[in-house]
Enzyme design. Structure first.
Site, PDB file in Angstrom:
ATOM      1  N   TRP A   1      34.853  32.027  31.276  1.00  0.00           N
ATOM      2  CA  TRP A   1      34.261  33.220  30.691  1.00  0.00           C
ATOM      3  C   TRP A   1      33.532  32.843  29.397  1.00  0.00           C
ATOM      4  O   TRP A   1      34.168  32.636  28.359  1.00  0.00           O
ATOM      5  CB  TRP A   1      35.338  34.276  30.388  1.00  0.00           C
ATOM      6  CG  TRP A   1      35.834  34.921  31.629  1.00  0.00           C
ATOM      7  CD1 TRP A   1      35.386  36.089  32.176  1.00  0.00           C
ATOM      8  CD2 TRP A   1      36.869  34.454  32.511  1.00  0.00           C
ATOM      9  NE1 TRP A   1      36.076  36.361  33.343  1.00  0.00           N
ATOM     10  CE2 TRP A   1      36.990  35.386  33.569  1.00  0.00           C
ATOM     11  CE3 TRP A   1      37.705  33.337  32.506  1.00  0.00           C
ATOM     12  CZ2 TRP A   1      37.905  35.227  34.605  1.00  0.00           C
ATOM     13  CZ3 TRP A   1      38.612  33.176  33.546  1.00  0.00           C
ATOM     14  CH2 TRP A   1      38.704  34.118  34.573  1.00  0.00           C
TER      15      TRP A   1
ATOM     16  N   HIS B   1      34.890  41.001  30.739  1.00  0.00           N
ATOM     17  CA  HIS B   1      35.149  41.686  32.002  1.00  0.00           C
ATOM     18  C   HIS B   1      35.829  43.016  31.672  1.00  0.00           C
ATOM     19  O   HIS B   1      36.234  43.246  30.528  1.00  0.00           O
ATOM     20  CB  HIS B   1      36.004  40.837  32.960  1.00  0.00           C
ATOM     21  CG  HIS B   1      37.189  40.168  32.327  1.00  0.00           C
ATOM     22  ND1 HIS B   1      37.959  39.237  32.968  1.00  0.00           N
ATOM     23  CD2 HIS B   1      37.769  40.309  31.089  1.00  0.00           C
ATOM     24  CE1 HIS B   1      38.931  38.822  32.170  1.00  0.00           C
ATOM     25  NE2 HIS B   1      38.841  39.464  31.037  1.00  0.00           N
TER      26      HIS B   1
ATOM     27  N   ARG C   1      28.414  38.338  28.664  1.00  0.00           N
ATOM     28  CA  ARG C   1      28.648  36.895  28.813  1.00  0.00           C
ATOM     29  C   ARG C   1      27.593  36.144  28.019  1.00  0.00           C
ATOM     30  O   ARG C   1      26.403  36.476  28.091  1.00  0.00           O
ATOM     31  CB  ARG C   1      28.561  36.465  30.281  1.00  0.00           C
ATOM     32  CG  ARG C   1      29.550  37.154  31.203  1.00  0.00           C
ATOM     33  CD  ARG C   1      30.937  36.554  31.163  1.00  0.00           C
ATOM     34  NE  ARG C   1      31.857  37.404  31.936  1.00  0.00           N
ATOM     35  CZ  ARG C   1      32.108  37.233  33.232  1.00  0.00           C
ATOM     36  NH1 ARG C   1      31.533  36.257  33.885  1.00  0.00           N
ATOM     37  NH2 ARG C   1      32.946  38.043  33.853  1.00  0.00           N
TER      38      ARG C   1
ATOM     39  N   GLN D   1      30.404  46.055  35.416  1.00  0.00           N
ATOM     40  CA  GLN D   1      31.400  45.743  36.432  1.00  0.00           C
ATOM     41  C   GLN D   1      32.132  47.017  36.809  1.00  0.00           C
ATOM     42  O   GLN D   1      32.196  47.960  36.023  1.00  0.00           O
ATOM     43  CB  GLN D   1      32.457  44.776  35.871  1.00  0.00           C
ATOM     44  CG  GLN D   1      32.070  43.325  35.903  1.00  0.00           C
ATOM     45  CD  GLN D   1      33.252  42.435  35.539  1.00  0.00           C
ATOM     46  OE1 GLN D   1      34.179  42.860  34.869  1.00  0.00           O
ATOM     47  NE2 GLN D   1      33.203  41.197  35.989  1.00  0.00           N
TER      48      GLN D   1
ATOM     49  N   VAL E   1      45.444  36.774  39.115  1.00  0.00           N
ATOM     50  CA  VAL E   1      45.931  37.159  40.447  1.00  0.00           C
ATOM     51  C   VAL E   1      46.565  35.959  41.134  1.00  0.00           C
ATOM     52  O   VAL E   1      46.236  34.808  40.844  1.00  0.00           O
ATOM     53  CB  VAL E   1      44.793  37.725  41.336  1.00  0.00           C
ATOM     54  CG1 VAL E   1      44.407  39.121  40.901  1.00  0.00           C
ATOM     55  CG2 VAL E   1      43.597  36.793  41.356  1.00  0.00           C
TER      56      VAL E   1
ATOM     57  N   ALA F   1      44.184  43.866  42.696  1.00  0.00           N
ATOM     58  CA  ALA F   1      43.088  44.147  41.781  1.00  0.00           C
ATOM     59  C   ALA F   1      41.821  43.544  42.364  1.00  0.00           C
ATOM     60  O   ALA F   1      41.874  42.574  43.117  1.00  0.00           O
ATOM     61  CB  ALA F   1      43.360  43.565  40.400  1.00  0.00           C
TER      62      ALA F   1
END
Ligand SMILES: [Zn+2]
Length: 250
Positions: free
Chosen positions: A61, A78, A104, A118, A161, A217
């Site tokens: 990121w 994000h 970003r 997003q 995740v 997610a």
């Protein structure tokens, strides 16, 4: 006197239209819509999402940091911090989506912008599995694109995740990979978003019992959803302020 002048009415920017449509589809599935600050702390943007300082994954990121440099404040990279904030304030079962602007620190080209939108989704409850994720996304894409689409998962890595997946949807422009389809590059599948099962550490960081609850997610780029739906070739068109572009979507 009394000259009648036709009033020109404004229209919505395509980004706004897509966000509204997305919100509506998920509302109909029982999701709430949440928002959060665009200036975030290092904790909500990284640490709470299982991206510790000095971990190589943090380099994924590219970040705009705010001065002074040790302030720990940044422009969110994000919308995932919204999920943490929502989990802190609400108990499972949870169904929420978070659309919003993210940033970003990177050069722009036809598929990259330094700021973009997003939409992320989060479901937490007892017995939630990847099967629930697959159904949810198939339903969303089918309504959004106006035709029945299939979804497939490929293994991937995101720190927040486990397991993580790349999500592909079947191409709606061609017949499973016609040799001249530019949308899916004749593979029959379109890369559309990242997703996965919420990492137990992320649940615990938000005081949710990871023994009792599981969750999924997902996160997609709004511009990408719009580019695929409308065949828009360059992401920079969304933000350059040219009305000839916006008016095509009124
Ligand atoms: Zn195709």
């Amino acid at each position: 006197m009394g000259q009648v002048v036709a009033q020109k009415r404004g229209g919505y920017h395509p980004i706004t239209t897509i966000i509204r449509k997305t919100n509506q589809i998920f509302n109909d599935m029982g999701f709430r819509v949440a928002s959060g600050p665009e200036i975030e702390t290092e904790y909500y943007n990284f640490d709470a999402l299982n991206i510790p300082a000095h971990h190589p994954s943090r380099d994924l990121w590219d970040t705009f940091w705010l001065k002074p440099e040790n302030s720990g404040r940044l422009l969110r990279t994000h919308t995932s911090p919204v999920q943490i904030r929502f989990m802190e304030k609400n108990n499972p079962p949870l169904r929420v989506i978070a659309p919003g602007k993210v940033y970003r620190y990177e050069a722009t080209d036809a598929t990259h912008e330094a700021q973009f939108y997003q939409v992320e989704g989060l479901v937490v409850g007892e017995g939630i599995t990847l099967a629930n994720l697959k159904y949810t996304l198939e339903h969303f894409f089918s309504v959004y694109f106006g035709t029945n689409v299939d979804v497939r998962f490929r293994p991937s890595y995101f720190p927040f995740v486990e397991p993580g997946v790349e999500v592909d949807m079947s191409c709606f422009k061609c017949n499973s990979g016609d040799s001249d389809c530019s949308l899916c590059k004749s593979t029959g599948w379109i890369e559309i978003m990242g997703a996965g099962m919420v990492h137990p550490k992320v649940l615990e960081n938000s005081s949710i019992d990871a023994e009792t609850f599981t969750g999924f997610a997902f996160g997609a780029g709004i511009e990408r959803l719009a580019m695929i739906k409308y065949g828009i070739p360059d992401v920079r068109l969304f933000h350059n302020g040219d009305l000839r572009f916006s008016k095509q979507f009124e």
